[in-house]
Scaffold this motif. Structure first.
Motif, PDB file in Angstrom:
ATOM      1  N   HIS A 141       0.729  -1.275  -0.137  1.00 23.89           N
ATOM      2  CA  HIS A 141       0.030  -0.239  -0.005  1.00 23.89           C
ATOM      3  C   HIS A 141       0.799   1.268  -0.054  1.00 23.89           C
ATOM      4  CE1 HIS A 141      -3.243  -2.656   0.996  1.00 23.89           C
ATOM      5  NE2 HIS A 141      -2.583  -3.107   1.931  1.00 23.89           N
ATOM      6  N   PRO A 142       1.632   1.504  -1.001  1.00 22.88           N
ATOM      7  CA  PRO A 142       2.339   2.586  -1.117  1.00 22.88           C
ATOM      8  C   PRO A 142       1.761   3.819  -0.920  1.00 22.88           C
ATOM      9  CG  PRO A 142       2.341   1.867  -3.255  1.00 22.88           C
ATOM     10  CD  PRO A 142       1.562   0.792  -2.265  1.00 22.88           C
ATOM     11  N   SER A 143       2.168   4.843  -0.084  1.00 20.03           N
ATOM     12  CA  SER A 143       1.578   6.144  -0.073  1.00 20.03           C
ATOM     13  C   SER A 143       1.905   7.115  -1.252  1.00 20.03           C
ATOM     14  CB  SER A 143       1.980   6.976   1.249  1.00 20.03           C
ATOM     15  OG  SER A 143       3.481   7.136   1.305  1.00 20.03           O
ATOM     16  N   ALA A 144       1.149   8.230  -1.457  1.00 16.32           N
ATOM     17  CA  ALA A 144       1.484   8.959  -2.639  1.00 16.32           C
ATOM     18  C   ALA A 144       2.819   9.917  -2.413  1.00 16.32           C
ATOM     19  CB  ALA A 144       0.363   9.879  -2.622  1.00 16.32           C
ATOM     20  N   GLN A 145       3.041  10.114  -1.258  1.00 16.79           N
ATOM     21  CA  GLN A 145       4.495  10.823  -0.717  1.00 16.79           C
ATOM     22  C   GLN A 145       5.308   9.649  -0.099  1.00 16.79           C
ATOM     23  OE1 GLN A 145       5.165  13.720  -1.873  1.00 16.79           O
ATOM     24  NE2 GLN A 145       3.241  13.581  -3.094  1.00 16.79           N
ATOM     25  N   PRO A 146       6.758   9.847  -0.353  1.00 18.24           N
ATOM     26  CA  PRO A 146       7.389   9.198   0.688  1.00 18.24           C
ATOM     27  C   PRO A 146       7.482   9.709   2.048  1.00 18.24           C
ATOM     28  CG  PRO A 146       8.774  10.530  -0.828  1.00 18.24           C
ATOM     29  CD  PRO A 146       7.174  10.557  -1.185  1.00 18.24           C
ATOM     30  N   ASP A 147       8.047   8.582   2.921  1.00 18.23           N
ATOM     31  CA  ASP A 147       7.900   9.003   4.485  1.00 18.23           C
ATOM     32  C   ASP A 147       9.009  10.124   4.536  1.00 18.23           C
ATOM     33  OD1 ASP A 147       6.229   6.818   4.426  1.00 18.23           O
ATOM     34  OD2 ASP A 147       7.707   5.621   4.976  1.00 18.23           O
ATOM     35  N   LEU A 148       8.546  10.945   5.400  1.00 13.42           N
ATOM     36  CA  LEU A 148       9.251  12.250   5.878  1.00 13.42           C
ATOM     37  C   LEU A 148      10.034  11.745   7.233  1.00 13.42           C
ATOM     38  CD1 LEU A 148       7.358  15.046   5.013  1.00 13.42           C
ATOM     39  CD2 LEU A 148       8.737  14.051   3.726  1.00 13.42           C
ATOM     40  N   VAL A 149      11.001  10.683   7.068  1.00  8.90           N
ATOM     41  CA  VAL A 149      11.610  10.389   8.095  1.00  8.90           C
ATOM     42  C   VAL A 149      13.281   9.959   7.732  1.00  8.90           C
ATOM     43  CG1 VAL A 149       9.601   9.287   9.492  1.00  8.90           C
ATOM     44  CG2 VAL A 149      11.230   7.802   7.910  1.00  8.90           C
ATOM     45  N   GLU A 150      14.094   9.745   8.421  1.00  8.07           N
ATOM     46  CA  GLU A 150      15.388   9.284   8.566  1.00  8.07           C
ATOM     47  C   GLU A 150      15.544   8.142   9.409  1.00  8.07           C
ATOM     48  OE1 GLU A 150      18.283  12.430   8.836  1.00  8.07           O
ATOM     49  OE2 GLU A 150      17.377  12.965  10.517  1.00  8.07           O
ATOM     50  N   SER A 151      16.612   7.298   8.705  1.00 11.96           N
ATOM     51  CA  SER A 151      16.791   6.096   9.398  1.00 11.96           C
ATOM     52  C   SER A 151      18.183   5.624   9.282  1.00 11.96           C
ATOM     53  CB  SER A 151      15.851   4.914   9.432  1.00 11.96           C
ATOM     54  OG  SER A 151      15.755   4.384   8.054  1.00 11.96           O
ATOM     55  N   LEU A 152      18.843   5.133  10.275  1.00 13.57           N
ATOM     56  CA  LEU A 152      20.126   4.169  10.162  1.00 13.57           C
ATOM     57  C   LEU A 152      20.022   2.660  10.581  1.00 13.57           C
ATOM     58  CD1 LEU A 152      23.128   4.360  10.004  1.00 13.57           C
ATOM     59  CD2 LEU A 152      23.207   5.082  12.089  1.00 13.57           C
TER      60      LEU A 152
END
Length: 123
Positions: free
Chosen positions: A87-98
């Motif tokens: 279920h992809p969202s219209a916009q990518p996630d506004l998070v960062e991860s390591l």
């Protein structure tokens, strides 16, 4: 974690089912009863080092820790978690991860370049 490391086979199965459900339905979980495995001073050190890392400028994080889009640093807009559930969202996630590898020899340091080589060897 105590139920998994010291529990019966049935207790471990119940915990494994709960772990699976948490990641399938919510995407993360909260660990408790880990102190006998991970001392509080280690948890505090990891939190401190994570805060230091995420305070770096984006260019530094990308240069020092990007590996392959799965392991290493992923900046804001680099993920779309809903897509992994179909279920992809219209916009990518506004998070960062390591995202670090789950296993590492005691005393070893994690380096993006070495991890990139290992990721390439597996993929």
């Amino acid at each position: 974690l105590g139920a998994f490391t010291h529990g019966s086979e049935e207790e471990r199965a119940v915990l494994a089912d709960a772990w699976d459900a948490a990641f399938r339905k919510v995407g993360f979980c909260l660990l408790t009863n880990y102190e006998h495995i991970l001392p509080e001073r280690l948890i505090e050190q990891v939190r401190s080092e994570a805060a230091d890392f995420f305070a770096l400028p984006a260019e530094d994080k990308q240069r020092e820790a990007y590996v392959d889009g799965t392991t290493g640093y992923i900046g804001p807009g680099g993920e779309n978690v809903g897509a992994s559930a179909g279920h992809p969202s219209a916009q990518p996630d506004l998070v960062e991860s390591l995202n670090l590898p789950g296993y590492q020899e005691e005393g070893a340091t994690w380096e993006a370049r070495a991890a990139a080589g290992e990721a390439g060897a597996w993929g």
